[in-house]
Design an enzyme around this catalytic site. Structure first.
Site, PDB file in Angstrom:
ATOM      1  N   HIS A  90       0.815  -1.228   0.000  1.00 40.25           N
ATOM      2  CA  HIS A  90       0.000   0.000   0.000  1.00 40.25           C
ATOM      3  C   HIS A  90       0.843   1.270   0.000  1.00 40.25           C
ATOM      4  O   HIS A  90       0.309   2.357  -0.228  1.00 40.25           O
ATOM      5  CB  HIS A  90      -1.022  -0.019   1.146  1.00 40.25           C
ATOM      6  CG  HIS A  90      -0.451   0.299   2.494  1.00 40.25           C
ATOM      7  ND1 HIS A  90      -0.195  -0.666   3.434  1.00 40.25           N
ATOM      8  CD2 HIS A  90      -0.079   1.474   3.053  1.00 40.25           C
ATOM      9  CE1 HIS A  90       0.292  -0.082   4.522  1.00 40.25           C
ATOM     10  NE2 HIS A  90       0.377   1.207   4.313  1.00 40.25           N
ATOM     11  N   ASP A 142      -0.686  -7.442   1.722  1.00 35.39           N
ATOM     12  CA  ASP A 142      -0.049  -6.124   1.677  1.00 35.39           C
ATOM     13  C   ASP A 142       1.473  -6.300   1.747  1.00 35.39           C
ATOM     14  O   ASP A 142       2.091  -6.082   2.782  1.00 35.39           O
ATOM     15  CB  ASP A 142      -0.583  -5.289   2.851  1.00 35.39           C
ATOM     16  CG  ASP A 142      -0.164  -3.842   2.771  1.00 35.39           C
ATOM     17  OD1 ASP A 142       0.346  -3.430   1.706  1.00 35.39           O
ATOM     18  OD2 ASP A 142      -0.339  -3.126   3.770  1.00 35.39           O
ATOM     19  N   SER A 243       4.552   2.026   8.036  1.00 31.66           N
ATOM     20  CA  SER A 243       4.162   1.030   7.037  1.00 31.66           C
ATOM     21  C   SER A 243       5.367   0.470   6.304  1.00 31.66           C
ATOM     22  O   SER A 243       6.261   1.212   5.906  1.00 31.66           O
ATOM     23  CB  SER A 243       3.274   1.676   5.973  1.00 31.66           C
ATOM     24  OG  SER A 243       1.952   1.724   6.399  1.00 31.66           O
ATOM     25  N   GLY A 244       5.356  -0.843   6.090  1.00 33.64           N
ATOM     26  CA  GLY A 244       6.421  -1.447   5.295  1.00 33.64           C
ATOM     27  C   GLY A 244       7.610  -1.879   6.125  1.00 33.64           C
ATOM     28  O   GLY A 244       8.454  -2.628   5.664  1.00 33.64           O
TER      29      GLY A 244
END
Ligand SMILES: *[C@@H]1O[C@H](CO)[C@@H](O)[C@H](O)[C@H]1NC(C)=O
Ligand SMILES: *[C@@H]1O[C@H](CO)[C@@H](O)[C@H](O)[C@H]1NC(C)=O
Ligand SMILES: *[C@@H]1O[C@H](CO)[C@@H](O)[C@H](O)[C@H]1NC(C)=O
Length: 322
Positions: A90, A142, A243-244
Protein backbone atom coordinates in the site's frame (compact mmCIF):
# COMPACT_ATOMS: atom_id res chain seq x y z
CA UNK A 1 23.35 14.13 12.96
CA UNK A 2 25.93 16.87 12.45
CA UNK A 3 28.94 16.87 10.18
CA UNK A 4 31.37 15.76 12.87
CA UNK A 5 29.35 12.72 13.74
CA UNK A 6 29.03 12.07 10.03
CA UNK A 7 32.79 12.08 9.63
CA UNK A 8 33.20 9.80 12.61
CA UNK A 9 30.65 7.45 11.16
CA UNK A 10 32.49 7.43 7.87
CA UNK A 11 35.71 6.49 9.66
CA UNK A 12 33.92 3.73 11.49
CA UNK A 13 32.45 2.42 8.30
CA UNK A 14 35.89 2.27 6.74
CA UNK A 15 37.14 0.29 9.70
CA UNK A 16 34.23 -2.07 9.94
CA UNK A 17 33.29 -2.27 6.30
CA UNK A 18 35.07 -5.55 5.78
CA UNK A 19 34.10 -7.11 9.06
CA UNK A 20 33.14 -10.75 8.72
CA UNK A 21 30.88 -12.57 11.12
CA UNK A 22 33.15 -15.34 12.36
CA UNK A 23 30.44 -17.36 14.03
CA UNK A 24 28.08 -17.31 11.05
CA UNK A 25 28.28 -21.00 10.24
CA UNK A 26 27.73 -21.90 13.85
CA UNK A 27 24.57 -19.78 13.93
CA UNK A 28 23.33 -21.27 10.69
CA UNK A 29 23.78 -24.75 12.14
CA UNK A 30 20.77 -24.14 14.41
CA UNK A 31 18.39 -23.95 11.43
CA UNK A 32 16.98 -26.47 9.00
CA UNK A 33 18.74 -26.14 5.67
CA UNK A 34 15.80 -25.05 3.62
CA UNK A 35 13.94 -23.03 6.25
CA UNK A 36 15.90 -19.80 5.71
CA UNK A 37 15.19 -17.66 2.66
CA UNK A 38 18.70 -16.25 2.38
CA UNK A 39 22.07 -16.59 4.03
CA UNK A 40 23.77 -14.69 5.65
CA UNK A 41 21.01 -12.87 7.50
CA UNK A 42 19.66 -11.68 10.82
CA UNK A 43 22.95 -10.90 12.57
CA UNK A 44 23.70 -7.70 14.38
CA UNK A 45 27.01 -6.87 15.93
CA UNK A 46 25.86 -4.03 18.16
CA UNK A 47 25.39 -5.40 21.64
CA UNK A 48 21.94 -4.91 23.10
CA UNK A 49 21.67 -2.64 26.08
CA UNK A 50 18.58 -1.85 28.03
CA UNK A 51 16.93 0.99 26.23
CA UNK A 52 15.34 3.47 28.58
CA UNK A 53 13.71 5.66 26.00
CA UNK A 54 12.42 4.68 22.65
CA UNK A 55 15.23 6.01 20.50
CA UNK A 56 17.20 3.23 18.89
CA UNK A 57 20.94 2.97 18.42
CA UNK A 58 22.85 2.78 15.17
CA UNK A 59 23.34 -0.86 14.18
CA UNK A 60 20.67 -2.38 16.41
CA UNK A 61 18.34 -2.89 13.44
CA UNK A 62 20.83 -3.02 10.54
CA UNK A 63 18.20 -4.27 8.05
CA UNK A 64 15.90 -1.28 8.64
CA UNK A 65 15.49 0.92 5.59
CA UNK A 66 13.75 4.24 5.03
CA UNK A 67 11.73 4.01 1.82
CA UNK A 68 11.79 7.47 0.31
CA UNK A 69 9.53 9.20 -2.18
CA UNK A 70 11.43 11.97 -3.95
CA UNK A 71 14.01 11.79 -1.17
CA UNK A 72 11.59 12.12 1.76
CA UNK A 73 10.75 9.34 4.19
CA UNK A 74 7.45 7.69 3.27
CA UNK A 75 7.52 4.11 4.55
CA UNK A 76 9.76 1.56 6.23
CA UNK A 77 11.47 -1.33 4.44
CA UNK A 78 13.83 -4.17 5.30
CA UNK A 79 16.86 -5.58 3.54
CA UNK A 80 16.68 -9.23 2.43
CA UNK A 81 19.87 -9.45 0.41
CA UNK A 82 22.13 -7.17 -1.61
CA UNK A 83 19.55 -6.49 -4.29
CA UNK A 84 16.15 -6.92 -2.67
CA UNK A 85 14.17 -5.13 0.03
CA UNK A 86 10.78 -5.94 1.47
CA UNK A 87 7.98 -3.45 2.18
CA UNK A 88 4.18 -3.02 2.13
CA UNK A 89 2.23 -2.86 -1.15
CA UNK A 90 0.00 0.00 0.00
CA UNK A 91 3.03 2.32 0.13
CA UNK A 92 2.75 2.54 -3.66
CA UNK A 93 -0.92 3.42 -3.88
CA UNK A 94 -0.30 6.88 -5.24
CA UNK A 95 3.14 6.51 -6.79
CA UNK A 96 4.14 3.32 -8.55
CA UNK A 97 7.03 4.52 -10.73
CA UNK A 98 10.29 3.00 -9.36
CA UNK A 99 12.14 6.12 -10.48
CA UNK A 100 10.44 8.20 -7.78
CA UNK A 101 11.67 5.96 -4.97
CA UNK A 102 14.89 5.22 -3.10
CA UNK A 103 15.81 3.30 0.06
CA UNK A 104 18.24 4.53 2.69
CA UNK A 105 20.05 2.03 4.93
CA UNK A 106 22.52 2.30 7.80
CA UNK A 107 21.24 5.60 9.18
CA UNK A 108 19.58 6.32 12.49
CA UNK A 109 17.91 9.50 11.24
CA UNK A 110 15.20 9.60 8.59
CA UNK A 111 16.36 13.11 7.80
CA UNK A 112 20.17 13.12 7.88
CA UNK A 113 22.10 16.35 7.68
CA UNK A 114 22.98 17.50 4.17
CA UNK A 115 26.64 17.25 5.26
CA UNK A 116 26.28 13.56 5.98
CA UNK A 117 27.63 12.28 2.69
CA UNK A 118 27.58 8.71 3.94
CA UNK A 119 23.79 8.86 4.20
CA UNK A 120 23.55 9.76 0.52
CA UNK A 121 26.03 7.07 -0.34
CA UNK A 122 23.79 4.60 1.52
CA UNK A 123 20.74 5.50 -0.57
CA UNK A 124 19.86 3.03 -3.27
CA UNK A 125 17.63 3.62 -6.25
CA UNK A 126 14.70 1.30 -6.95
CA UNK A 127 14.82 -0.56 -10.25
CA UNK A 128 11.59 -2.46 -9.91
CA UNK A 129 8.57 -2.56 -7.62
CA UNK A 130 6.82 -5.93 -7.45
CA UNK A 131 3.50 -5.96 -5.61
CA UNK A 132 2.01 -9.26 -4.51
CA UNK A 133 -0.15 -10.45 -7.42
CA UNK A 134 -2.88 -11.06 -4.85
CA UNK A 135 -2.86 -7.50 -3.50
CA UNK A 136 -6.14 -5.81 -4.39
CA UNK A 137 -5.80 -2.53 -2.55
CA UNK A 138 -7.40 -3.89 0.60
CA UNK A 139 -5.67 -4.91 3.80
CA UNK A 140 -4.63 -8.43 2.88
CA UNK A 141 -1.60 -9.47 0.81
CA UNK A 142 -0.05 -6.12 1.68
CA UNK A 143 3.49 -7.00 0.60
CA UNK A 144 5.88 -5.72 -2.06
CA UNK A 145 9.44 -6.48 -3.09
CA UNK A 146 11.83 -3.82 -4.28
CA UNK A 147 14.68 -4.64 -6.59
CA UNK A 148 17.42 -2.13 -5.89
CA UNK A 149 19.26 -0.60 -8.81
CA UNK A 150 22.70 -1.45 -7.42
CA UNK A 151 24.19 -3.94 -5.00
CA UNK A 152 24.05 -2.93 -1.32
CA UNK A 153 27.39 -2.74 0.51
CA UNK A 154 27.10 -4.51 3.86
CA UNK A 155 28.86 -3.20 6.97
CA UNK A 156 28.33 -3.12 10.70
CA UNK A 157 25.25 -0.93 10.23
CA UNK A 158 23.80 -2.55 7.10
CA UNK A 159 22.88 -6.23 7.24
CA UNK A 160 20.02 -8.31 5.85
CA UNK A 161 17.27 -9.89 7.98
CA UNK A 162 16.15 -13.54 7.82
CA UNK A 163 12.81 -14.86 6.64
CA UNK A 164 11.74 -18.38 7.60
CA UNK A 165 9.44 -20.81 5.78
CA UNK A 166 7.20 -20.83 8.81
CA UNK A 167 6.64 -18.39 11.64
CA UNK A 168 4.14 -20.47 13.61
CA UNK A 169 6.65 -20.90 16.43
CA UNK A 170 6.47 -17.13 17.07
CA UNK A 171 2.72 -17.16 17.65
CA UNK A 172 2.88 -16.61 21.40
CA UNK A 173 6.06 -14.57 21.58
CA UNK A 174 5.89 -11.46 23.72
CA UNK A 175 9.38 -10.17 22.92
CA UNK A 176 9.27 -9.14 19.27
CA UNK A 177 10.14 -5.65 18.07
CA UNK A 178 8.73 -3.20 15.61
CA UNK A 179 10.87 -0.32 14.37
CA UNK A 180 10.25 2.78 12.31
CA UNK A 181 10.28 6.52 11.80
CA UNK A 182 6.52 6.88 11.91
CA UNK A 183 4.43 9.10 14.17
CA UNK A 184 5.00 8.61 17.90
CA UNK A 185 1.33 9.14 18.66
CA UNK A 186 -1.78 9.43 16.56
CA UNK A 187 -1.41 13.18 16.14
CA UNK A 188 2.27 13.58 16.80
CA UNK A 189 4.97 13.29 14.19
CA UNK A 190 8.40 12.03 15.16
CA UNK A 191 10.29 15.19 16.18
CA UNK A 192 13.71 16.29 14.88
CA UNK A 193 16.33 14.74 14.67
CA UNK A 194 14.03 11.92 13.46
CA UNK A 195 15.73 9.02 15.25
CA UNK A 196 14.57 5.48 14.49
CA UNK A 197 12.10 4.29 17.15
CA UNK A 198 11.79 0.79 18.52
CA UNK A 199 9.04 -0.79 20.57
CA UNK A 200 8.66 -4.27 22.01
CA UNK A 201 5.39 -5.98 21.13
CA UNK A 202 3.77 -9.37 21.59
CA UNK A 203 2.28 -11.42 18.78
CA UNK A 204 -1.45 -11.70 19.42
CA UNK A 205 -3.29 -14.82 18.40
CA UNK A 206 -5.73 -14.22 15.50
CA UNK A 207 -8.76 -15.45 17.42
CA UNK A 208 -7.96 -13.14 20.34
CA UNK A 209 -7.26 -10.30 17.93
CA UNK A 210 -10.66 -10.74 16.27
CA UNK A 211 -12.24 -10.75 19.70
CA UNK A 212 -10.44 -7.50 20.60
CA UNK A 213 -11.44 -5.82 17.34
CA UNK A 214 -15.08 -6.65 18.10
CA UNK A 215 -14.85 -4.65 21.40
CA UNK A 216 -17.07 -2.83 21.93
CA UNK A 217 -18.69 -2.54 18.51
CA UNK A 218 -16.21 -1.90 15.72
CA UNK A 219 -15.59 -5.02 13.77
CA UNK A 220 -12.81 -5.93 11.42
CA UNK A 221 -11.91 -9.45 10.39
CA UNK A 222 -8.30 -10.47 10.85
CA UNK A 223 -7.78 -13.38 8.51
CA UNK A 224 -5.51 -14.91 5.87
CA UNK A 225 -2.04 -13.46 5.91
CA UNK A 226 -2.62 -10.95 8.71
CA UNK A 227 -0.88 -11.09 12.08
CA UNK A 228 -1.72 -8.91 15.08
CA UNK A 229 0.89 -7.55 17.45
CA UNK A 230 0.97 -5.07 20.29
CA UNK A 231 -0.63 -5.48 23.66
CA UNK A 232 -4.36 -5.61 24.36
CA UNK A 233 -4.13 -2.55 26.65
CA UNK A 234 -2.75 -0.47 23.79
CA UNK A 235 0.18 1.91 24.02
CA UNK A 236 2.63 -0.27 22.11
CA UNK A 237 2.15 -0.01 18.41
CA UNK A 238 3.34 1.12 15.02
CA UNK A 239 1.81 4.27 13.53
CA UNK A 240 1.56 6.41 10.38
CA UNK A 241 4.86 6.38 8.50
CA UNK A 242 5.89 2.96 9.86
CA UNK A 243 4.16 1.03 7.04
CA UNK A 244 6.42 -1.45 5.29
CA UNK A 245 8.82 -1.75 8.23
CA UNK A 246 9.72 -5.02 9.93
CA UNK A 247 8.22 -6.84 12.91
CA UNK A 248 11.15 -9.00 14.02
CA UNK A 249 11.74 -11.72 16.59
CA UNK A 250 14.97 -13.41 17.62
CA UNK A 251 15.57 -17.13 17.31
CA UNK A 252 18.81 -18.86 18.26
CA UNK A 253 20.76 -15.64 17.90
CA UNK A 254 19.35 -14.68 14.50
CA UNK A 255 16.71 -12.03 13.81
CA UNK A 256 13.72 -13.24 11.82
CA UNK A 257 11.24 -10.94 10.07
CA UNK A 258 7.80 -12.21 11.05
CA UNK A 259 5.64 -9.31 9.88
CA UNK A 260 5.43 -6.14 7.78
CA UNK A 261 3.74 -3.07 9.32
CA UNK A 262 0.45 -2.80 7.47
CA UNK A 263 -2.68 -1.38 9.06
CA UNK A 264 -4.28 -0.30 12.28
CA UNK A 265 -7.23 1.50 13.75
CA UNK A 266 -5.58 4.60 15.08
CA UNK A 267 -2.30 3.88 16.87
CA UNK A 268 -1.79 2.23 20.23
CA UNK A 269 -5.49 2.27 21.14
CA UNK A 270 -6.83 -0.33 23.56
CA UNK A 271 -8.30 -3.40 21.82
CA UNK A 272 -6.81 -2.30 18.50
CA UNK A 273 -3.51 -4.12 18.01
CA UNK A 274 -1.43 -3.33 14.95
CA UNK A 275 -2.00 -5.54 11.92
CA UNK A 276 0.99 -6.92 10.03
CA UNK A 277 1.47 -9.01 6.90
CA UNK A 278 2.63 -12.55 7.70
CA UNK A 279 5.88 -12.70 5.74
CA UNK A 280 6.27 -16.50 5.91
CA UNK A 281 2.99 -16.86 4.02
CA UNK A 282 4.76 -15.29 1.07
CA UNK A 283 7.97 -17.28 1.42
CA UNK A 284 7.66 -19.11 -1.90
CA UNK A 285 6.72 -15.96 -3.79
CA UNK A 286 9.71 -14.09 -2.32
CA UNK A 287 12.07 -16.99 -3.00
CA UNK A 288 10.88 -17.20 -6.60
CA UNK A 289 11.50 -13.50 -7.21
CA UNK A 290 14.90 -13.46 -5.53
CA UNK A 291 15.95 -16.44 -7.63
CA UNK A 292 14.83 -14.80 -10.85
CA UNK A 293 17.76 -13.19 -12.61
CA UNK A 294 16.22 -10.27 -14.48
CA UNK A 295 12.82 -10.42 -16.03
CA UNK A 296 11.35 -7.02 -16.72
CA UNK A 297 7.80 -6.39 -15.91
CA UNK A 298 6.08 -3.07 -15.32
CA UNK A 299 4.66 -2.51 -11.85
CA UNK A 300 1.01 -3.48 -12.01
CA UNK A 301 -1.57 -0.73 -11.93
CA UNK A 302 -3.58 -0.78 -8.76
CA UNK A 303 -7.32 -1.23 -9.00
CA UNK A 304 -7.96 2.04 -7.21
CA UNK A 305 -11.71 1.54 -7.33
CA UNK A 306 -11.29 -1.06 -4.60
CA UNK A 307 -9.80 1.36 -2.13
CA UNK A 308 -13.13 2.72 -0.85
CA UNK A 309 -13.90 -0.80 0.38
CA UNK A 310 -11.62 -0.11 3.29
CA UNK A 311 -13.33 0.77 6.48
CA UNK A 312 -12.84 4.48 7.18
CA UNK A 313 -11.77 3.55 10.71
CA UNK A 314 -9.03 1.25 9.47
CA UNK A 315 -6.05 3.07 8.12
CA UNK A 316 -2.91 2.18 6.22
CA UNK A 317 0.12 3.33 8.15
CA UNK A 318 1.24 5.87 5.64
CA UNK A 319 2.45 9.32 6.63
CA UNK A 320 -0.65 11.42 7.24
CA UNK A 321 0.58 14.23 5.07
CA UNK A 322 0.15 12.16 1.92
C1 LIG B 1 22.69 -28.66 4.47
O1 LIG B 1 23.55 -27.89 3.65
C2 LIG B 1 24.93 -28.21 3.78
C3 LIG B 1 25.75 -27.18 2.98
O2 LIG B 1 25.02 -26.67 1.91
C4 LIG B 1 25.14 -29.64 3.29
O3 LIG B 1 26.50 -30.00 3.42
C5 LIG B 1 24.28 -30.58 4.14
O4 LIG B 1 24.40 -31.91 3.68
C6 LIG B 1 22.81 -30.14 4.12
N1 LIG B 1 22.05 -30.95 5.06
C7 LIG B 1 20.86 -31.45 4.79
C8 LIG B 1 20.19 -32.21 5.89
O5 LIG B 1 20.29 -31.29 3.70
C1 LIG C 1 1.99 -17.14 9.25
O1 LIG C 1 1.37 -17.98 8.31
C2 LIG C 1 1.77 -19.32 8.39
C3 LIG C 1 1.20 -20.04 7.21
O2 LIG C 1 -0.17 -19.88 7.12
C4 LIG C 1 1.32 -19.87 9.74
O3 LIG C 1 1.69 -21.22 9.85
C5 LIG C 1 1.96 -19.07 10.84
O4 LIG C 1 1.48 -19.50 12.10
C6 LIG C 1 1.67 -17.59 10.68
N1 LIG C 1 2.49 -16.82 11.62
C7 LIG C 1 2.01 -16.28 12.73
C8 LIG C 1 2.99 -15.58 13.59
O5 LIG C 1 0.83 -16.31 13.01
C1 LIG D 1 0.28 -20.66 21.65
O1 LIG D 1 -0.71 -20.66 22.69
C2 LIG D 1 -1.87 -21.40 22.35
C3 LIG D 1 -2.90 -21.21 23.45
O2 LIG D 1 -2.30 -21.19 24.70
C4 LIG D 1 -1.49 -22.89 22.15
O3 LIG D 1 -2.63 -23.63 21.79
C5 LIG D 1 -0.44 -22.97 21.04
O4 LIG D 1 0.00 -24.29 20.88
C6 LIG D 1 0.74 -22.07 21.34
N1 LIG D 1 1.63 -22.05 20.16
C7 LIG D 1 2.96 -22.15 20.25
C8 LIG D 1 3.70 -22.14 18.97
O5 LIG D 1 3.55 -22.22 21.32
Amino acid sequence: MDARVGALLLAQLLVFGRQEFQDGDQLFAGFENSSLLTWPCGQRSISTRVVGGKDSELGRWPWQGSLRLWGSHHCGASLLNRRWALTAAHCFEKHSDPFEWSVQFGELSASPSIWNLQAYYNRYGVEEIVLSPMYLGASSYDIALLKLSSSVTYNKYIQPICVLTSSSEFQNRTDCWVTGWGDIQEDQELPSPYILQEVQVGIINTAICNYLYAQPTFRYDIWGDMICAGNPQGGKDACFGDSGGPLACEKKGLWIQVGIVSWGSGCGRPNRPGVYTNVSRHFNWIRMLLARSSVHRPAPCLPLVLLPLLSPAFHPRLPERT
